[in-house]
Each structure stands twice: as structure tokens, then as C-alpha cells.
Design a protein around this motif. Structure first.
Motif, PDB file in Angstrom:
ATOM      1  N   LYS A  83      -2.442   2.625   7.012  1.00 36.72           N
ATOM      2  CA  LYS A  83      -3.319   2.360   5.879  1.00 36.72           C
ATOM      3  C   LYS A  83      -2.912   1.072   5.181  1.00 36.72           C
ATOM      4  CE  LYS A  83      -5.424   4.674   1.933  1.00 36.72           C
ATOM      5  NZ  LYS A  83      -5.515   5.937   1.205  1.00 36.72           N
ATOM      6  N   TRP A  84      -3.881   0.179   5.001  1.00 36.75           N
ATOM      7  CA  TRP A  84      -3.727  -1.041   4.202  1.00 36.75           C
ATOM      8  C   TRP A  84      -4.308  -0.752   2.830  1.00 36.75           C
ATOM      9  CZ3 TRP A  84      -1.397  -5.524   5.854  1.00 36.75           C
ATOM     10  CH2 TRP A  84      -1.185  -5.663   7.232  1.00 36.75           C
ATOM     11  N   MET A  85      -3.535  -1.002   1.773  1.00 41.06           N
ATOM     12  CA  MET A  85      -4.006  -0.789   0.407  1.00 41.06           C
ATOM     13  C   MET A  85      -3.930  -2.114  -0.352  1.00 41.06           C
ATOM     14  SD  MET A  85      -2.005   2.805  -0.045  1.00 41.06           S
ATOM     15  CE  MET A  85      -0.750   2.341   1.145  1.00 41.06           C
ATOM     16  N   LEU A  86      -4.996  -2.419  -1.083  1.00 38.70           N
ATOM     17  CA  LEU A  86      -5.110  -3.696  -1.778  1.00 38.70           C
ATOM     18  C   LEU A  86      -5.351  -3.476  -3.265  1.00 38.70           C
ATOM     19  CD1 LEU A  86      -7.699  -5.267   0.688  1.00 38.70           C
ATOM     20  CD2 LEU A  86      -5.225  -5.490   0.803  1.00 38.70           C
ATOM     21  N   SER A  87      -4.770  -4.356  -4.066  1.00 46.65           N
ATOM     22  CA  SER A  87      -5.087  -4.358  -5.494  1.00 46.65           C
ATOM     23  C   SER A  87      -5.024  -5.791  -6.006  1.00 46.65           C
ATOM     24  CB  SER A  87      -4.133  -3.456  -6.280  1.00 46.65           C
ATOM     25  OG  SER A  87      -2.812  -3.928  -6.195  1.00 46.65           O
ATOM     26  N   ARG A  88      -5.811  -6.041  -7.027  1.00 52.40           N
ATOM     27  CA  ARG A  88      -5.869  -7.375  -7.623  1.00 52.40           C
ATOM     28  C   ARG A  88      -4.748  -7.496  -8.644  1.00 52.40           C
ATOM     29  NH1 ARG A  88     -10.469  -9.625  -7.207  1.00 52.40           N
ATOM     30  NH2 ARG A  88     -11.596  -7.679  -7.505  1.00 52.40           N
ATOM     31  N   ASP A  89      -3.973  -8.577  -8.561  1.00 53.43           N
ATOM     32  CA  ASP A  89      -2.922  -8.836  -9.540  1.00 53.43           C
ATOM     33  C   ASP A  89      -3.546  -9.561 -10.736  1.00 53.43           C
ATOM     34  OD1 ASP A  89      -0.472  -9.150 -10.811  1.00 53.43           O
ATOM     35  OD2 ASP A  89       0.562  -9.710  -8.967  1.00 53.43           O
ATOM     36  N   GLY A  92      -4.979 -13.031 -10.230  1.00 47.54           N
ATOM     37  CA  GLY A  92      -6.062 -13.213  -9.258  1.00 47.54           C
ATOM     38  C   GLY A  92      -5.616 -13.113  -7.818  1.00 47.54           C
ATOM     39  N   SER A  93      -4.315 -13.023  -7.577  1.00 46.63           N
ATOM     40  CA  SER A  93      -3.830 -12.857  -6.208  1.00 46.63           C
ATOM     41  C   SER A  93      -3.935 -11.382  -5.806  1.00 46.63           C
ATOM     42  CB  SER A  93      -2.389 -13.355  -6.107  1.00 46.63           C
ATOM     43  OG  SER A  93      -1.541 -12.577  -6.924  1.00 46.63           O
ATOM     44  N   SER A  94      -3.512 -11.071  -4.595  1.00 46.37           N
ATOM     45  CA  SER A  94      -3.633  -9.718  -4.066  1.00 46.37           C
ATOM     46  C   SER A  94      -2.272  -9.088  -3.813  1.00 46.37           C
ATOM     47  CB  SER A  94      -4.399  -9.736  -2.738  1.00 46.37           C
ATOM     48  OG  SER A  94      -5.685 -10.256  -2.921  1.00 46.37           O
ATOM     49  N   ASN A  95      -2.134  -7.849  -4.226  1.00 45.41           N
ATOM     50  CA  ASN A  95      -0.980  -7.042  -3.848  1.00 45.41           C
ATOM     51  C   ASN A  95      -1.405  -6.230  -2.642  1.00 45.41           C
ATOM     52  OD1 ASN A  95       0.846  -7.727  -6.014  1.00 45.41           O
ATOM     53  ND2 ASN A  95      -0.570  -6.622  -7.342  1.00 45.41           N
ATOM     54  N   VAL A  96      -0.625  -6.314  -1.573  1.00 41.16           N
ATOM     55  CA  VAL A  96      -0.975  -5.653  -0.327  1.00 41.16           C
ATOM     56  C   VAL A  96       0.156  -4.707   0.062  1.00 41.16           C
ATOM     57  CG1 VAL A  96      -1.559  -5.999   2.110  1.00 41.16           C
ATOM     58  CG2 VAL A  96      -2.275  -7.694   0.408  1.00 41.16           C
ATOM     59  N   ILE A  97      -0.211  -3.490   0.413  1.00 40.43           N
ATOM     60  CA  ILE A  97       0.749  -2.506   0.903  1.00 40.43           C
ATOM     61  C   ILE A  97       0.253  -2.019   2.256  1.00 40.43           C
ATOM     62  CG2 ILE A  97       1.826  -0.248   0.534  1.00 40.43           C
ATOM     63  CD1 ILE A  97       1.301  -0.680  -2.494  1.00 40.43           C
ATOM     64  N   LEU A  98       1.142  -2.029   3.234  1.00 45.37           N
ATOM     65  CA  LEU A  98       0.855  -1.452   4.542  1.00 45.37           C
ATOM     66  C   LEU A  98       1.741  -0.230   4.699  1.00 45.37           C
ATOM     67  CD1 LEU A  98      -0.330  -1.293   7.391  1.00 45.37           C
ATOM     68  CD2 LEU A  98       1.368  -2.999   8.101  1.00 45.37           C
ATOM     69  N   GLU A  99       1.116   0.909   4.963  1.00 44.48           N
ATOM     70  CA  GLU A  99       1.861   2.145   5.188  1.00 44.48           C
ATOM     71  C   GLU A  99       1.528   2.689   6.564  1.00 44.48           C
ATOM     72  OE1 GLU A  99       2.518   6.653   3.402  1.00 44.48           O
ATOM     73  OE2 GLU A  99       1.006   5.359   2.507  1.00 44.48           O
ATOM     74  N   LEU A 100       2.550   2.917   7.363  1.00 43.22           N
ATOM     75  CA  LEU A 100       2.407   3.575   8.652  1.00 43.22           C
ATOM     76  C   LEU A 100       3.145   4.896   8.528  1.00 43.22           C
ATOM     77  CD1 LEU A 100       2.913   2.017  12.143  1.00 43.22           C
ATOM     78  CD2 LEU A 100       3.796   4.262  11.614  1.00 43.22           C
ATOM     79  N   SER A 101       2.444   5.998   8.729  1.00 41.39           N
ATOM     80  CA  SER A 101       3.064   7.320   8.689  1.00 41.39           C
ATOM     81  C   SER A 101       2.961   7.936  10.070  1.00 41.39           C
ATOM     82  CB  SER A 101       2.383   8.218   7.664  1.00 41.39           C
ATOM     83  OG  SER A 101       2.656   7.749   6.371  1.00 41.39           O
ATOM     84  N   ALA A 102       4.076   8.500  10.527  1.00 42.09           N
ATOM     85  CA  ALA A 102       4.125   9.061  11.870  1.00 42.09           C
ATOM     86  C   ALA A 102       4.860  10.396  11.845  1.00 42.09           C
ATOM     87  CB  ALA A 102       4.834   8.091  12.813  1.00 42.09           C
ATOM     88  N   ASP A 103       4.362  11.328  12.625  1.00 41.72           N
ATOM     89  CA  ASP A 103       4.993  12.639  12.762  1.00 41.72           C
ATOM     90  C   ASP A 103       5.992  12.550  13.913  1.00 41.72           C
ATOM     91  OD1 ASP A 103       5.633  15.287  12.501  1.00 41.72           O
ATOM     92  OD2 ASP A 103       3.778  16.049  13.402  1.00 41.72           O
TER      93      ASP A 103
END
Length: 131
Positions: A83-89, A92-103
Motif C-alpha cells: 500500500k502506497w499512502m500519500l498526504s499533502r505537507d 505543498g510537498s508530498s509525504n509518501v509511505i510505502l507499506e508491504l505486509s506479508a504473512d
């Protein structure tokens, strides 16, 4: 589920980052050298991870300018989601989080944790470089 998370700030508007990430064809530019045999459409990507497995990921959900979630299509060596999650700082720039979850079972967790964390870190750094 074991989660691997990478965060980065990108000096681009959220809309521009989202437009890039929502298309699976663009994700090939974010892959390390050990990912090959890449084929994709806007909604799905198929590839091979060297010495590991063939994977197919499909977009499960898109929320405009906020997130894109991928899940396996077909057989995967273990359950996972990306999952890529984005938010506006405020600037005006972007905060980006990449989460990989695995069992992962205990053995797989010991073997794969380092490489999976490196993968998410590589992809966020590459995203900043590409944009």
C-alpha cells in the motif's frame, strides 16, 4: 502479518505523485535489478524476483490522491499486500509511505525481513529520484 514501512518526503504535489503511482506501468521504474520479466497494464503487474518467485499484483483499491493498494493475483508464496499512502505537507510537498505486509512463517521472516525492508526503502528512494 509482518510490516515493512518506508517513508519519504517528495517535493512534488500529491496529485503528481498519485498520477505516477496509480498506473502499474510506472512501477517498473521503481524496481531493483533483481526484479525482471516485468509486464504490466494500468491495473496489474507480473514479474519475477531473482532466486525467489514469480509474482502478480493487482490494484485492489485506489483512493484519489490518498492511497493505492495492491494484492496478489494468482498464486503467491505467501499472503501479502502493498500500500502506497500519500498526504499533502504544509509546504505543498508530498509525504509518501510505502507499506508491504506479508504473512511470513518464522523461517521466512528470518530470511526475507532484510530484503523486504531494503525493497521498500529502495522503492521510495527511487520514487523521489524518478519524480
Amino acid at each position: 502479518m509482518t510490516s515493512f514501512i518506508s517513508k519519504i518526503k517528495i517535493d512534488k504535489p500529491v496529485e503528481q505523485v498519485y498520477l505516477f503511482l496509480e498506473d502499474c506501468n510506472n512501477h517498473e521504474k521503481l524496481q531493483p535489478e533483481n526484479i525482471y520479466n516485468w509486464t504490466s497494464t494500468r491495473d496489474e503487474a507480473h514479474f519475477t524476483i531473482q532466486n525467489m518467485a514469480k509474482l502478480s499484483l493487482v490494484v485492489k483499491e485506489r483512493i484519489a490522491n490518498q492511497s493505492i493498494e495492491f494484492v496478489p493475483s494468482g498464486n503467491a508464496p505467501f499472503d501479502l499486500f502493498l500500500k502506497w499512502m500519500l498526504s499533502r505537507d504544509t509546504d505543498g510537498s508530498s509525504n509518501v509511505i510505502l507499506e508491504l505486509s506479508a504473512d511470513l512463517n518464522m523461517m521466512m521472516k528470518m530470511m526475507a525481513s532484510g530484503p523486504l525492508q531494503k525493497l521498500v526503502d529502495y522503492q521510495t528512494a527511487k520514487l523521489a529520484e524518478v519524480l
